[in-house]
Design a protein around this motif. Structure first.
Motif, PDB file in Angstrom:
ATOM      1  N   TYR A 165      30.676  49.552  44.998  1.00 57.37           N
ATOM      2  CA  TYR A 165      31.797  49.332  45.913  1.00 57.37           C
ATOM      3  C   TYR A 165      32.318  47.897  45.810  1.00 57.37           C
ATOM      4  O   TYR A 165      33.531  47.671  45.757  1.00 57.37           O
ATOM      5  CB  TYR A 165      31.389  49.653  47.355  1.00 57.37           C
ATOM      6  N   LEU A 166      31.406  46.923  45.796  1.00 58.28           N
ATOM      7  CA  LEU A 166      31.838  45.537  45.677  1.00 58.28           C
ATOM      8  C   LEU A 166      32.551  45.303  44.349  1.00 58.28           C
ATOM      9  O   LEU A 166      33.570  44.603  44.290  1.00 58.28           O
ATOM     10  CB  LEU A 166      30.631  44.604  45.809  1.00 58.28           C
ATOM     11  N   ASP A 167      32.027  45.883  43.283  1.00 63.00           N
ATOM     12  CA  ASP A 167      32.649  45.739  41.974  1.00 63.00           C
ATOM     13  C   ASP A 167      34.037  46.384  41.980  1.00 63.00           C
ATOM     14  O   ASP A 167      34.977  45.858  41.377  1.00 63.00           O
ATOM     15  CB  ASP A 167      31.761  46.383  40.908  1.00 63.00           C
ATOM     16  N   GLY A 168      34.168  47.516  42.692  1.00 68.86           N
ATOM     17  CA  GLY A 168      35.468  48.169  42.787  1.00 68.86           C
ATOM     18  C   GLY A 168      36.484  47.328  43.537  1.00 68.86           C
ATOM     19  O   GLY A 168      37.661  47.262  43.159  1.00 68.86           O
ATOM     20  N   VAL A 169      36.037  46.659  44.597  1.00 70.03           N
ATOM     21  CA  VAL A 169      36.950  45.816  45.375  1.00 70.03           C
ATOM     22  C   VAL A 169      37.453  44.638  44.543  1.00 70.03           C
ATOM     23  O   VAL A 169      38.647  44.332  44.553  1.00 70.03           O
ATOM     24  CB  VAL A 169      36.266  45.306  46.668  1.00 70.03           C
ATOM     25  N   VAL A 170      36.563  43.983  43.797  1.00 77.90           N
ATOM     26  CA  VAL A 170      37.006  42.813  43.026  1.00 77.90           C
ATOM     27  C   VAL A 170      37.897  43.231  41.861  1.00 77.90           C
ATOM     28  O   VAL A 170      38.628  42.389  41.318  1.00 77.90           O
ATOM     29  CB  VAL A 170      35.821  41.963  42.519  1.00 77.90           C
ATOM     30  N   ARG A 171      37.872  44.487  41.482  1.00 75.67           N
ATOM     31  CA  ARG A 171      38.750  44.966  40.409  1.00 75.67           C
ATOM     32  C   ARG A 171      40.141  45.307  40.927  1.00 75.67           C
ATOM     33  O   ARG A 171      41.023  45.642  40.146  1.00 75.67           O
ATOM     34  CB  ARG A 171      38.133  46.205  39.736  1.00 75.67           C
ATOM     35  N   LYS A 172      40.322  45.254  42.254  1.00 76.87           N
ATOM     36  CA  LYS A 172      41.623  45.542  42.864  1.00 76.87           C
ATOM     37  C   LYS A 172      42.124  44.254  43.511  1.00 76.87           C
ATOM     38  O   LYS A 172      41.787  43.963  44.661  1.00 76.87           O
ATOM     39  CB  LYS A 172      41.487  46.660  43.888  1.00 76.87           C
ATOM     40  N   PRO A 173      42.899  43.471  42.777  1.00 73.70           N
ATOM     41  CA  PRO A 173      43.294  42.143  43.260  1.00 73.70           C
ATOM     42  C   PRO A 173      43.929  42.146  44.644  1.00 73.70           C
ATOM     43  O   PRO A 173      43.676  41.228  45.434  1.00 73.70           O
ATOM     44  CB  PRO A 173      44.291  41.658  42.196  1.00 73.70           C
ATOM     45  N   PHE A 174      44.724  43.161  44.967  1.00 69.59           N
ATOM     46  CA  PHE A 174      45.394  43.143  46.264  1.00 69.59           C
ATOM     47  C   PHE A 174      44.390  43.329  47.396  1.00 69.59           C
ATOM     48  O   PHE A 174      44.475  42.669  48.437  1.00 69.59           O
ATOM     49  CB  PHE A 174      46.479  44.223  46.328  1.00 69.59           C
ATOM     50  N   VAL A 175      43.430  44.234  47.192  1.00 71.77           N
ATOM     51  CA  VAL A 175      42.398  44.429  48.207  1.00 71.77           C
ATOM     52  C   VAL A 175      41.587  43.147  48.367  1.00 71.77           C
ATOM     53  O   VAL A 175      41.275  42.716  49.491  1.00 71.77           O
ATOM     54  CB  VAL A 175      41.468  45.602  47.836  1.00 71.77           C
ATOM     55  N   ARG A 176      41.251  42.513  47.246  1.00 73.42           N
ATOM     56  CA  ARG A 176      40.497  41.254  47.293  1.00 73.42           C
ATOM     57  C   ARG A 176      41.294  40.187  48.053  1.00 73.42           C
ATOM     58  O   ARG A 176      40.753  39.426  48.844  1.00 73.42           O
ATOM     59  CB  ARG A 176      40.202  40.799  45.863  1.00 73.42           C
ATOM     60  N   THR A 177      42.604  40.148  47.807  1.00 74.55           N
ATOM     61  CA  THR A 177      43.458  39.184  48.502  1.00 74.55           C
ATOM     62  C   THR A 177      43.475  39.448  50.002  1.00 74.55           C
ATOM     63  O   THR A 177      43.430  38.516  50.812  1.00 74.55           O
ATOM     64  CB  THR A 177      44.889  39.246  47.938  1.00 74.55           C
ATOM     65  N   LEU A 178      43.520  40.716  50.393  1.00 72.31           N
ATOM     66  CA  LEU A 178      43.515  41.053  51.807  1.00 72.31           C
ATOM     67  C   LEU A 178      42.227  40.582  52.487  1.00 72.31           C
ATOM     68  O   LEU A 178      42.247  40.124  53.631  1.00 72.31           O
ATOM     69  CB  LEU A 178      43.677  42.565  52.000  1.00 72.31           C
ATOM     70  N   VAL A 179      41.109  40.711  51.779  1.00 72.25           N
ATOM     71  CA  VAL A 179      39.843  40.238  52.344  1.00 72.25           C
ATOM     72  C   VAL A 179      39.908  38.728  52.559  1.00 72.25           C
ATOM     73  O   VAL A 179      39.494  38.214  53.603  1.00 72.25           O
ATOM     74  CB  VAL A 179      38.654  40.614  51.433  1.00 72.25           C
ATOM     75  N   ARG A 180      40.453  38.006  51.584  1.00 69.08           N
ATOM     76  CA  ARG A 180      40.567  36.554  51.732  1.00 69.08           C
ATOM     77  C   ARG A 180      41.509  36.191  52.884  1.00 69.08           C
ATOM     78  O   ARG A 180      41.243  35.259  53.652  1.00 69.08           O
ATOM     79  CB  ARG A 180      41.085  35.938  50.427  1.00 69.08           C
ATOM     80  N   LEU A 181      42.615  36.926  53.005  1.00 65.57           N
ATOM     81  CA  LEU A 181      43.573  36.638  54.068  1.00 65.57           C
ATOM     82  C   LEU A 181      43.003  36.919  55.448  1.00 65.57           C
ATOM     83  O   LEU A 181      43.485  36.373  56.447  1.00 65.57           O
ATOM     84  CB  LEU A 181      44.851  37.466  53.857  1.00 65.57           C
ATOM     85  N   ALA A 182      41.969  37.752  55.500  1.00 68.27           N
ATOM     86  CA  ALA A 182      41.350  38.070  56.788  1.00 68.27           C
ATOM     87  C   ALA A 182      40.446  36.947  57.279  1.00 68.27           C
ATOM     88  O   ALA A 182      39.955  37.001  58.412  1.00 68.27           O
ATOM     89  CB  ALA A 182      40.540  39.360  56.668  1.00 68.27           C
ATOM     90  N   ARG A 183      40.243  35.897  56.458  1.00 70.50           N
ATOM     91  CA  ARG A 183      39.294  34.843  56.812  1.00 70.50           C
ATOM     92  C   ARG A 183      39.658  34.164  58.132  1.00 70.50           C
ATOM     93  O   ARG A 183      38.827  34.037  59.030  1.00 70.50           O
ATOM     94  CB  ARG A 183      39.240  33.810  55.688  1.00 70.50           C
ATOM     95  N   GLY A 184      40.919  33.734  58.268  1.00 68.59           N
ATOM     96  CA  GLY A 184      41.345  33.069  59.494  1.00 68.59           C
ATOM     97  C   GLY A 184      41.235  33.965  60.715  1.00 68.59           C
ATOM     98  O   GLY A 184      40.594  33.592  61.713  1.00 68.59           O
ATOM     99  N   PRO A 185      41.848  35.163  60.674  1.00 70.60           N
ATOM    100  CA  PRO A 185      41.725  36.079  61.820  1.00 70.60           C
ATOM    101  C   PRO A 185      40.273  36.446  62.124  1.00 70.60           C
ATOM    102  O   PRO A 185      39.911  36.624  63.286  1.00 70.60           O
ATOM    103  CB  PRO A 185      42.521  37.314  61.371  1.00 70.60           C
ATOM    104  N   ALA A 186      39.433  36.547  61.091  1.00 65.66           N
ATOM    105  CA  ALA A 186      38.034  36.904  61.309  1.00 65.66           C
ATOM    106  C   ALA A 186      37.330  35.830  62.124  1.00 65.66           C
ATOM    107  O   ALA A 186      36.614  36.121  63.082  1.00 65.66           O
ATOM    108  CB  ALA A 186      37.323  37.097  59.976  1.00 65.66           C
ATOM    109  N   HIS A 187      37.539  34.574  61.754  1.00 61.79           N
ATOM    110  CA  HIS A 187      36.914  33.484  62.518  1.00 61.79           C
ATOM    111  C   HIS A 187      37.477  33.423  63.934  1.00 61.79           C
ATOM    112  O   HIS A 187      36.740  33.196  64.892  1.00 61.79           O
ATOM    113  CB  HIS A 187      37.116  32.154  61.791  1.00 61.79           C
TER     114      HIS A 187
END
Length: 252
Positions: A165-187
């Motif tokens: 699953y983790l390997d699948g997420v990093v192979r999908k750049p947009f999904v990976r970007t969404l995870v990074r963008l969630a950093r501020g709201p997550a904190h």
């Protein structure tokens, strides 16, 4: 909800699942609260096993391509006592189930499921160990006494599934970007520790540029070790072997 074709959040019918899993996981961390001697024994078991895993996969850890993944799997995903992370997550699990990309959220579900199963199995081993220093022979005897072979197989399978699953997420750049963008709201929402945990897992897989060989090697080795432990082999971890035979790579 979809954002540019990516499913966000858990299906409505599954919301609350993460909270229930985390409560179970938290309860297992204190399973021996009224048995301090066994609790200390459990802590020794988990520390011993973490060291054993790193020793069994020392060659992977020495490889810069796999080092972060080894540390994530054997230091964070297995063997850690993430009480603070889990306590924070229980408070905000509803918000997280609505905000994270579904694929990343599913990887998290699997990680918590693995923690629950590992804690149950560790507790069974601790119950069967004597109050003495842990040796390979004593550990192996307690492992066999605990039994639960099907759960041991599932433990290995979950590790591979999380990796896929983790390997699948990093192979999908947009999904990976969404995870990074969630950093501020997550904190801001109070689950920054969990966000960081998830990002460390994704970073470790991004560094590999393909996880098939890593996951296949770990799965093959751990399956062989499990079989040798149940068979009562004299050297189940092959620590005394003069030469390690590399297992055939199993593609994940």
């Amino acid at each position: 909800m979809k954002l540019l074709g990516v499913e966000i959040g858990a299906p409505v019918a599954e919301r609350g699942t993460l909270g229930r899993m985390l409560e179970r996981n938290a309860a297992l961390r204190d399973v021996f609260a009224v048995e301090p001697r066994v609790a200390r024994r459990l802590a020794r078991v988990q520390k011993w096993q973490s060291k054993r895993l790193l020793r069994s996969h020392a060659d992977l850890h020495a490889n810069p391509r796999y080092r972060l993944a080894v540390e994530f799997f054997f230091n964070e995903l297995y063997g850690g006592d993430a009480r603070r992370r889990d306590a924070d997550l229980i408070k905000v699990q509803g918000a997280m189930e609505r905000l994270l990309p579904r694929e990343a959220l599913h990887a998290l579900y699997l990680a918590v499921e693995l923690e629950i199963l590992s804690q149950e199995l560790d507790a069974d081993v601790a119950r069967s160990l004597p109050d003495a220093a842990i040796t390979v022979d004593r550990y192996a005897a307690a492992y066999r006494a605990a039994g639960r072979r099907a759960d041991r197989v599932q433990q290995i399978e979950l590790t591979s599934e999380i990796g896929r699953y983790l390997d699948g997420v990093v192979r999908k750049p947009f999904v990976r970007t969404l995870v990074r963008l969630a950093r501020g709201p997550a904190h801001a929402a109070g689950f920054g520790l969990l966000q960081e945990f998830l990002e460390r897992g994704l970073d470790s897989f991004e560094a590999m540029h393909g996880a098939g060989e890593f996951l296949g090697t770990v799965r093959a080795r751990e399956t062989q070790i499990m079989e040798r432990l149940f068979a009562g082999a004299d050297d189940p971890f092959e620590f005394e072997a003069t030469r390690r035979l590399r297992p055939r790579t199993v593609r994940a």
